[in-house]
Design a protein around this motif. Structure first.
Motif, PDB file in Angstrom:
ATOM      1  N   GLY A 161       0.803  -1.212   0.000  1.00 39.97           N
ATOM      2  CA  GLY A 161       0.000   0.000   0.000  1.00 39.97           C
ATOM      3  C   GLY A 161       0.838   1.265   0.000  1.00 39.97           C
ATOM      4  N   GLN A 162       2.117   1.181   0.384  1.00 44.19           N
ATOM      5  CA  GLN A 162       2.970   2.358   0.429  1.00 44.19           C
ATOM      6  C   GLN A 162       3.619   2.663  -0.915  1.00 44.19           C
ATOM      7  N   PHE A 201      12.053  -2.305   0.564  1.00 48.27           N
ATOM      8  CA  PHE A 201      10.830  -2.545  -0.200  1.00 48.27           C
ATOM      9  C   PHE A 201      10.735  -4.031  -0.524  1.00 48.27           C
ATOM     10  N   ARG A 202       9.514  -4.560  -0.478  1.00 50.22           N
ATOM     11  CA  ARG A 202       9.282  -5.949  -0.862  1.00 50.22           C
ATOM     12  C   ARG A 202       7.891  -6.068  -1.447  1.00 50.22           C
ATOM     13  N   LYS A 203       7.788  -6.840  -2.522  1.00 55.02           N
ATOM     14  CA  LYS A 203       6.498  -7.066  -3.168  1.00 55.02           C
ATOM     15  C   LYS A 203       6.424  -8.518  -3.588  1.00 55.02           C
ATOM     16  N   ASP A 260      12.017   5.732   0.616  1.00 59.19           N
ATOM     17  CA  ASP A 260      12.786   4.945   1.578  1.00 59.19           C
ATOM     18  C   ASP A 260      12.174   5.193   2.951  1.00 59.19           C
ATOM     19  N   PRO A 261      11.761   4.147   3.668  1.00 59.33           N
ATOM     20  CA  PRO A 261      11.084   4.350   4.948  1.00 59.33           C
ATOM     21  C   PRO A 261      11.975   4.957   6.033  1.00 59.33           C
ATOM     22  N   ASP A 262      13.301   4.869   5.873  1.00 56.57           N
ATOM     23  CA  ASP A 262      14.221   5.380   6.891  1.00 56.57           C
ATOM     24  C   ASP A 262      14.907   6.683   6.500  1.00 56.57           C
TER      25      ASP A 262
END
Length: 158
Positions: A8-9, A94-96, A36-38
């Motif tokens: 969803g991100q 990231f992973r999908k 990038d989440p960080d």
């Protein structure tokens, strides 16, 4: 230690059809963007193959391992200490899932302190047999300068 950007991100930016399927969705290439989440100010654009047909429409198809990545500085970047000192090298950002079972496309991050550069690697893996197909993109970290509009450039008289 693994941080995963949930599906969803990632935002779908666009897609193009590659193969017409008489029944079910067409095969396509999807372009997604994720931050990038960080590291605020680091954004990656990922293009990947998505299998259509009946299996693809109902979520049973296995997508190919083909992917491309381009990452850019989109704002000021301040590196967290664990990134700067190399403790987070190889961190999953990231992973999908690309099949119903055990196959995923992922992006991991490294930091080259000598060149002040973030490196993003995308690859596909499977429980038993991964793929050597991969791609990288880099962000050379630079000072983020925003132009200040003078009153003159805004059309106002001093």
């Amino acid at each position: 230690m693994f941080v995963t950007a949930a599906a969803g991100q990632a935002e779908i930016v666009g897609e193009v059809g590659t193969t017409f399927k008489l029944i079910g969705a067409n095969d396509k290439i999807v372009i997604e963007a994720f931050d990038d989440p960080d590291i605020k100010g680091a954004t990656c654009y990922l293009s990947r193959a998505k299998t259509g047909g009946i299996k693809g429409t109902v979520g049973l198809a296995e997508d190919t391992s083909d992917a491309s990545i381009a990452c850019r500085q989109t704002g000021p970047i301040i590196l967290p200490e664990d990134v700067r000192n190399g403790k987070d090298d190889g961190e999953q950002v990231f992973r999908k899932s690309t099949s119903i079972l055990f196959k995923k496309l992922q992006v991991v991050r490294f930091y080259d302190s000598k060149r002040n550069t973030l490196i993003y690697l995308t690859y596909s893996d499977k429980l038993i047999d991964g793929s050597p197909k991969n791609a990288i993109s880099t962000i050379v970290i630079r000072p983020w300068v925003q132009e200040k509009k003078s009153e003159k450039s805004r059309g106002q008289k001093p």
